[in-house]
Write an enzyme that holds these catalytic residues in place. Structure first.
Site, PDB file in Angstrom:
ATOM      1  N   GLU A 178       0.832  -1.216   0.000  1.00 19.47           N
ATOM      2  CA  GLU A 178       0.000   0.000   0.000  1.00 19.47           C
ATOM      3  C   GLU A 178       0.861   1.258   0.000  1.00 19.47           C
ATOM      4  O   GLU A 178       0.792   2.100   0.897  1.00 19.47           O
ATOM      5  CB  GLU A 178      -0.977  -0.015   1.173  1.00 19.47           C
ATOM      6  CG  GLU A 178      -2.045  -1.092   1.035  1.00 19.47           C
ATOM      7  CD  GLU A 178      -3.150  -1.014   2.063  1.00 19.47           C
ATOM      8  OE1 GLU A 178      -4.262  -1.470   1.791  1.00 19.47           O
ATOM      9  OE2 GLU A 178      -2.887  -0.488   3.186  1.00 19.47           O
ATOM     10  N   GLU A 298      -6.012  -7.129  -1.794  1.00 14.39           N
ATOM     11  CA  GLU A 298      -6.652  -7.211  -0.476  1.00 14.39           C
ATOM     12  C   GLU A 298      -8.122  -6.835  -0.607  1.00 14.39           C
ATOM     13  O   GLU A 298      -8.460  -5.849  -1.264  1.00 14.39           O
ATOM     14  CB  GLU A 298      -6.009  -6.250   0.533  1.00 14.39           C
ATOM     15  CG  GLU A 298      -4.574  -6.537   0.875  1.00 14.39           C
ATOM     16  CD  GLU A 298      -4.033  -5.577   1.926  1.00 14.39           C
ATOM     17  OE1 GLU A 298      -4.846  -4.879   2.596  1.00 14.39           O
ATOM     18  OE2 GLU A 298      -2.808  -5.506   2.075  1.00 14.39           O
TER      19      GLU A 298
END
Length: 363
Positions: A178, A298
């Protein structure tokens, strides 16, 4: 040497958990011979889960079972639920050894033995890396930008070389986790867990995009040296908001950053319909703008509304696949008990058994 010792301890702990007995610690221990090759369909849509907590959960006495109550090792259980892939995070020198290279090896060998595909997720930190914090590993704090590039390359090659030496095939590698706001940015964490001071040689997307691209490329080149055919993912959060991804990939293009796949996270919650539709739409938007396929690295939904979670996942899997430019969907830590690790409530198990949410991976 400390990391090697942690690896050996983790491997022996895994032997206890998997086999029920263990020998005395052997300082001359070497890993077992590589597992026999397993035929894997690498053209299929990836249906997977990140189960990086599994060995830690086992060490704490947690067990897993089918919906009918048949006890089963978690990785194998994921396969019975229709999953064909596993994602595992890596930390550099983590407290307790969880998600160290040795712990990752234990979990990766389980997936390999089951014929499951594998994604490795490098955080380039000793702890969690996410948009709000990208803490430089303690051992790297005194390095300049060139030193950080080399550290990224060395760490990546070290971990992947260990996996390859043990017969593990790695199909995808995330270079950073991320990295919406960059990577290797912060010098420490504050007492409340927030990010501390930003490094002057960090890879902040806005403060130093050239470094961000250079660190990403260092990881990319290291991956290709060990696994030439592995695809490298750059991963950002909030997949329903295209501007976050656009900022990252425009910067990488501007400064020569290398990658193969665009990775997205999606945690839509109650407003799942509009946010999931936006995420699916963004797959084509990003592909058209940057020419790279997308992976949903995710996804998660509240554990206590399994019916809604199943509906969302079914929609996401069906429609992302239909774009022709999404390679797969990975649920994040579905096996985690509600409230685990200080409050995670987006798992998909209840009392150690999968909820109906994960039926979406069979459909």
């Amino acid at each position: 040497m400390k990391r090697k010792k942690d690896m050996l301890l983790t491997l022996m702990a895994a032997a206890l958990l998997m086999g029920g007995c263990a020998e005395e610690p052997n300082p001359d221990y070497t890993p077992a011979e590589p597992a026999a090759p397993v035929e894997i369909d690498r053209t299929a849509f990836a249906r997977g889960a990140d189960i990086s907590w599994v060995t830690q959960l086992e060490s704490e006495g947690n067990t897993f079972a089918t919906a009918d109550g048949v006890t089963m090792e978690c990785t194998a259980l994921m396969k019975t639920l229709g999953m064909n892939a596993i994602r595992l995070r890596v930390w550099v020198d983590p407290e307790g050894g969880w998600c160290s290279e040795g712990d990752v090896l234990v979990k990766a060998r389980r997936a390999q033995a089951l014929g499951m595909r594998l994604m490795i997720d490098f955080h380039y930190s000793d702890t969690w890396a996410d948009p709000g914090k990208q803490v430089i590993p303690a051992a790297w704090l005194d390095l300049d930008a060139e030193g950080l590039k080399q550290a990224v390359a060395d760490h990546t090659k070290e971990v992947l070389s260990l996996l390859k030496a043990n017969g593990v095939e790695v199909e995808w590698v995330q270079v950073g986790n991320e990295t919406t706001n960059g990577m290797l940015r912060h010098l420490s964490l504050n007492a409340d867990g927030t990010a501390g001071e930003e490094s002057t040689v960090g890879g902040g997307l806005r403060s130093n995009p050239a470094n961000y691209a250079a660190y990403t490329t260092a990881g990319y080149d290291a991956v290709k040296e060990i696994y030439p055919d592995a695809k490298v993912i750059v991963h950002v959060d909030r997949g329903h908001t295209v501007s976050y991804a656009r900022n990252v990939f425009n910067a990488l293009e501007a400064y020569g950053g290398k990658y193969d796949i665009i990775g997205l996270s999606l945690y839509p919650g109650a407003d799942w319909e509009s946010l999931t539709q936006s995420c699916v739409g963004n797959i084509m938007t990003l592909y058209n703008e940057f020419g790279h396929d997308v992976m949903i690295c995710e996804v998660g939904m509240p554990w206590d509304d399994a019916a809604t979670a199943r509906e969302m996942l079914t929609y996401l899997i069906t429609n992302s696949r239909a774009t022709g430019h999404c390679l797969g969907v990975f649920y994040w830590e579905p096996e985690a008990p509600a409230g685990y690790n200080g409050g995670y409530t987006l798992g998909a198990f209840d009392n150690g058994r999968p909820t109906e949410a994960l039926d979406a991976f069979k459909e």
